[in-house]
Scaffold this active site. Structure first.
Site, short mmCIF file in Angstrom:
data_model
loop_
_atom_site.label_atom_id
_atom_site.label_comp_id
_atom_site.label_asym_id
_atom_site.label_seq_id
_atom_site.Cartn_x
_atom_site.Cartn_y
_atom_site.Cartn_z
N ARG A 22 0.85 -1.19 0.00
CA ARG A 22 0.00 0.00 0.00
C ARG A 22 0.89 1.24 0.00
NH1 ARG A 22 -3.26 -2.92 -1.51
NH2 ARG A 22 -5.33 -3.43 -0.67
N HIS A 76 0.51 0.01 -10.11
CA HIS A 76 -0.33 -0.92 -9.32
C HIS A 76 -0.73 -2.14 -10.15
CE1 HIS A 76 -3.03 -1.02 -5.53
NE2 HIS A 76 -2.77 -2.27 -5.94
N GLU A 134 -4.39 6.88 -5.78
CA GLU A 134 -4.39 6.22 -7.08
C GLU A 134 -5.75 6.42 -7.77
OE1 GLU A 134 -1.33 2.61 -5.73
OE2 GLU A 134 -3.48 2.21 -5.96
#
Length: 318
Positions: free
Chosen positions: A235, A285, A264
């Site tokens: 994270r 990601h 994000e």
């Protein structure tokens, strides 16, 4: 028998075949959903909501009296107001252990790319330096093996264990700092301070909570070896991004590989976006997103929904 209504708020976040649940239901899906107002409008009258990254907080839940289940198409549930769900009797289920191959492989790829200077040497070739070399090979950036180095893991859940297994196959020593004792032979457990001071590479495998937010900041980076790498496929909020950008720029640590950011999609002013350093790799990601992992996630997602409908929910968070 009650016919459930199911709405997937951000279907485009999952590139996989998604079977329909094997019970009577209505189904609606949206490529993406933005903002509280749109979320509430799309979930009005819905009994089962599916979300990957669309938040469901108290403000939304208070307007959705028919909601009975939230099926999270991910492992992390920080986008869900769990206490509010408990108070309203809403079942929240997540996906577990689907990424045991894809995230560890991405983690090791970041380590290898940085230790072997792949980005730096590719830039040299693009600049014509190898072509101009007086030797058959080009030096200029020190290469380090993974073998013989110490990997420090913060967190030792399913993903941390899988990373440890791969690291040991590369000949690394693995040290772990975990919030609870580890009942496993051969695991080297160390304090947080010792992990920072002795690890050649530190890899994060923790959820984002109030206790873990910004757990790696300027002070922690300064306690790491100058030759150390920091890897984060967990994270973004675990690391103070401004402190990391400063540490990389000043050479406080040797490099970092990140697959996550605190916001994000990222805001333009995120300090890590501006870095153009060969010792920093940022991926969008995607560590979780192999084709195999996404299909497994999709299958488990519907398993969760079907189990809830049968009255025997699985993978329950609330």
């Amino acid at each position: 028998m009650t016919q459930h209504s199911i709405v997937f708020l951000d279907r485009d976040s999952l590139i996989a075949n998604l079977r329909r649940p094997a019970f009577a239901h209505t189904w609606a899906e949206h490529a993406h959903t933005k903002g509280s107002e749109e979320t509430v409008a799309r979930l009005a009258g819905t009994s089962i909501a599916i979300t990957n990254k669309v938040p469901l907080r108290e403000a939304e839940l208070a307007q959705l009296p028919d909601l009975k289940m939230i099926a999270v198409a991910a492992t992390g549930t920080d986008i869900i107001d769990l206490p509010a769900c408990r108070a309203r009797g809403i079942v929240v289920a997540n996906i577990r252990d689907y990424a045991r191959a894809t995230v560890p492989e991405h983690t090791l790829a970041l380590m290898l790319a940085l230790r072997r200077q792949l980005i730096a040497y590719r830039a040299d070739i693009e600049a014509g330096l190898w072509q101009q070399s007086s030797r058959f090979c080009l030096f200029g950036h020190p290469i380090r093996d993974l073998a013989g180095s110490r990997l420090g893991l913060l967190g030792y859940g399913a993903l941390g264990k899988s990373v440890a297994q791969l690291a040991r196959a590369f000949g690394m020593e693995v040290a772990v700092h975990n919030r609870s004792p580890i009942a496993e032979d051969g695991v080297i457990e160390v304090s947080f301070d010792e992990l920072l001071a002795t690890s050649d590479i530190i890899s994060l495998h923790l959820p984002l909570t109030d206790k873990t937010r910004n757990m790696i900041g300027a002070a922690e980076l300064a306690r790491m070896k100058p030759s150390a790498l920091l890897i984060n496929t967990a994270r973004g909020g675990l690391v103070d991004e401004a402190a990391l950008a400063d540490a990389l720029t000043r050479g406080v640590i040797a490099g970092a590989g990140f697959d996550v950011l605190s916001k994000e999609p990222p805001l333009p002013d995120n300090p890590l976006l501006a870095l153009r350093l060969p010792n920093f790799i940022l991926t969008p990601h995607t560590a979780w997103a192999s084709g195999e992992a996404m299909q497994l996630l999709a299958d488990m997602l519907i398993d969760n929904v079907e189990a809830f409908e049968r009255g025997a929910p699985i993978n329950v968070v609330t």
